[in-house]
Design a protein around this motif. Structure first.
Motif, PDB file in Angstrom:
ATOM      1  N   GLU A 160      47.349  28.173  38.020  1.00 42.08           N
ATOM      2  CA  GLU A 160      46.499  27.822  39.158  1.00 42.08           C
ATOM      3  C   GLU A 160      47.184  28.308  40.435  1.00 42.08           C
ATOM      4  O   GLU A 160      46.975  29.436  40.843  1.00 42.08           O
ATOM      5  N   LYS A 196      42.938  30.148  36.582  1.00 40.62           N
ATOM      6  CA  LYS A 196      41.849  29.546  37.342  1.00 40.62           C
ATOM      7  C   LYS A 196      41.590  30.366  38.590  1.00 40.62           C
ATOM      8  O   LYS A 196      42.510  30.702  39.328  1.00 40.62           O
ATOM      9  N   ASN A 197      40.333  30.691  38.779  1.00 45.68           N
ATOM     10  CA  ASN A 197      39.931  31.515  39.911  1.00 45.68           C
ATOM     11  C   ASN A 197      39.823  30.655  41.180  1.00 45.68           C
ATOM     12  O   ASN A 197      38.755  30.180  41.525  1.00 45.68           O
ATOM     13  N   LYS A 251      40.694  29.990  45.472  1.00 45.10           N
ATOM     14  CA  LYS A 251      40.682  30.805  46.698  1.00 45.10           C
ATOM     15  C   LYS A 251      42.073  31.303  47.061  1.00 45.10           C
ATOM     16  O   LYS A 251      42.274  32.453  47.407  1.00 45.10           O
ATOM     17  N   THR A 297      39.914  34.297  32.413  1.00 46.74           N
ATOM     18  CA  THR A 297      39.831  33.781  33.777  1.00 46.74           C
ATOM     19  C   THR A 297      38.698  32.772  33.799  1.00 46.74           C
ATOM     20  O   THR A 297      37.624  33.036  33.251  1.00 46.74           O
ATOM     21  N   VAL A 298      38.953  31.611  34.398  1.00 54.92           N
ATOM     22  CA  VAL A 298      37.911  30.576  34.460  1.00 54.92           C
ATOM     23  C   VAL A 298      37.628  30.183  35.907  1.00 54.92           C
ATOM     24  O   VAL A 298      38.464  30.360  36.789  1.00 54.92           O
ATOM     25  N   GLU A 299      36.431  29.663  36.116  1.00 58.73           N
ATOM     26  CA  GLU A 299      36.042  29.208  37.455  1.00 58.73           C
ATOM     27  C   GLU A 299      36.892  28.003  37.866  1.00 58.73           C
ATOM     28  O   GLU A 299      37.548  27.383  37.042  1.00 58.73           O
ATOM     29  N   ASP A 300      36.815  27.677  39.134  1.00 59.39           N
ATOM     30  CA  ASP A 300      37.601  26.566  39.677  1.00 59.39           C
ATOM     31  C   ASP A 300      36.995  25.214  39.296  1.00 59.39           C
ATOM     32  O   ASP A 300      36.402  24.523  40.124  1.00 59.39           O
ATOM     33  N   LYS A 301      37.090  24.898  38.030  1.00 57.13           N
ATOM     34  CA  LYS A 301      36.601  23.613  37.512  1.00 57.13           C
ATOM     35  C   LYS A 301      37.729  23.007  36.694  1.00 57.13           C
ATOM     36  O   LYS A 301      38.605  23.735  36.226  1.00 57.13           O
TER      37      LYS A 301
END
Ligand code: IMP
Ligand code: MG
Length: 177
Positions: free
Chosen positions: A105, A133-134, A136, A149-153
């Motif tokens: 992260e 985790k993608n 910002k 790669t995973v979304e920010d969840k």
């Protein structure tokens, strides 16, 4: 018990297994034939168990060590304060080290592990994470090998937890707020 929400599947067991196999091929194509794997507890124990067997099938022989890092406590947000527990039981001086973690992260955890292993005299330190985790913010370090790669969840399963739960799920799922 019944109040526990069922997380939503993000990566199935089959998808993870296929990726672990191809990751092992990528690693074996670059890594020396003999390495020391340093698995960061607790989150990466499931991934490590699968990956080392695939590495073996690719002709890589290895030693396994575990280091404990904890930054989340019982929340879904990193406390920022890293707690390291455990110690290296084998000498990594002159060894090529592959650090395995569940998810990258901010990079804080892996940067601390890498620094520690470099100071211990390792010849090289590469990093393999199952998930990135993608977020910002740009992570403080890049992984050499990334599974997905995973979304920010907030994700759980396949070793990843929320307050020490869900690690046993054979798939990766999003834990809804
Ligand atoms: P970093 O130090 O900010 O890169 O955070 C990485 C560490 O936080 C990982 O080793 C995990 O233990 C934990 N972590 C980050 N995101 C998640 C998540 O979505 N689910 C479970 N644990 C997570
Ligand atoms: Mg962790």
């Amino acid at each position: 018990m019944g109040s526990q929400k069922k997380p939503t599947t993000l990566l199935t067991q089959a998808k993870i297994a296929a990726r672990v196999k191809s990751l092992a091929k990528e690693i074996a194509a670059n890594a020396p034939r003999s390495i020391t794997v340093v698995s960061l507890l607790k989150g990466s124990f499931v991934f490590t168990a699968d990956l080392i067997r695939e590495l073996s099938l690719q002709g890589v022989s290895l030693e396994v060590e575990f280091l404990g890092f904890s930054s989340y406590g019982n929340s879904k947000q990193s406390s920022g304060a890293l707690d390291m527990y455990g110690e290296l039981r084998t000498d990594v001086s002159g060894r090529h080290v592959l650090v395995i973690d569940d998810i990258l992260e901010t990079g804080g955890t892996l940067a601390a592990a890498k620094d520690m292993l470099q100071k211990a005299g390792s010849n090289s330190v590469s990093i393999c994470v199952l998930l990135q985790k993608n977020i910002k913010q740009k992570p403080s370090l890049d992984a050499d090998y990334v599974g997905f790669t995973v979304e920010d969840k907030f994700v759980v399963g396949y070793g990843l937890d929320y307050a020490n739960k869900y690690r046993e799920l054979p798939y990766i799922a999003v834990l809804d707020k």
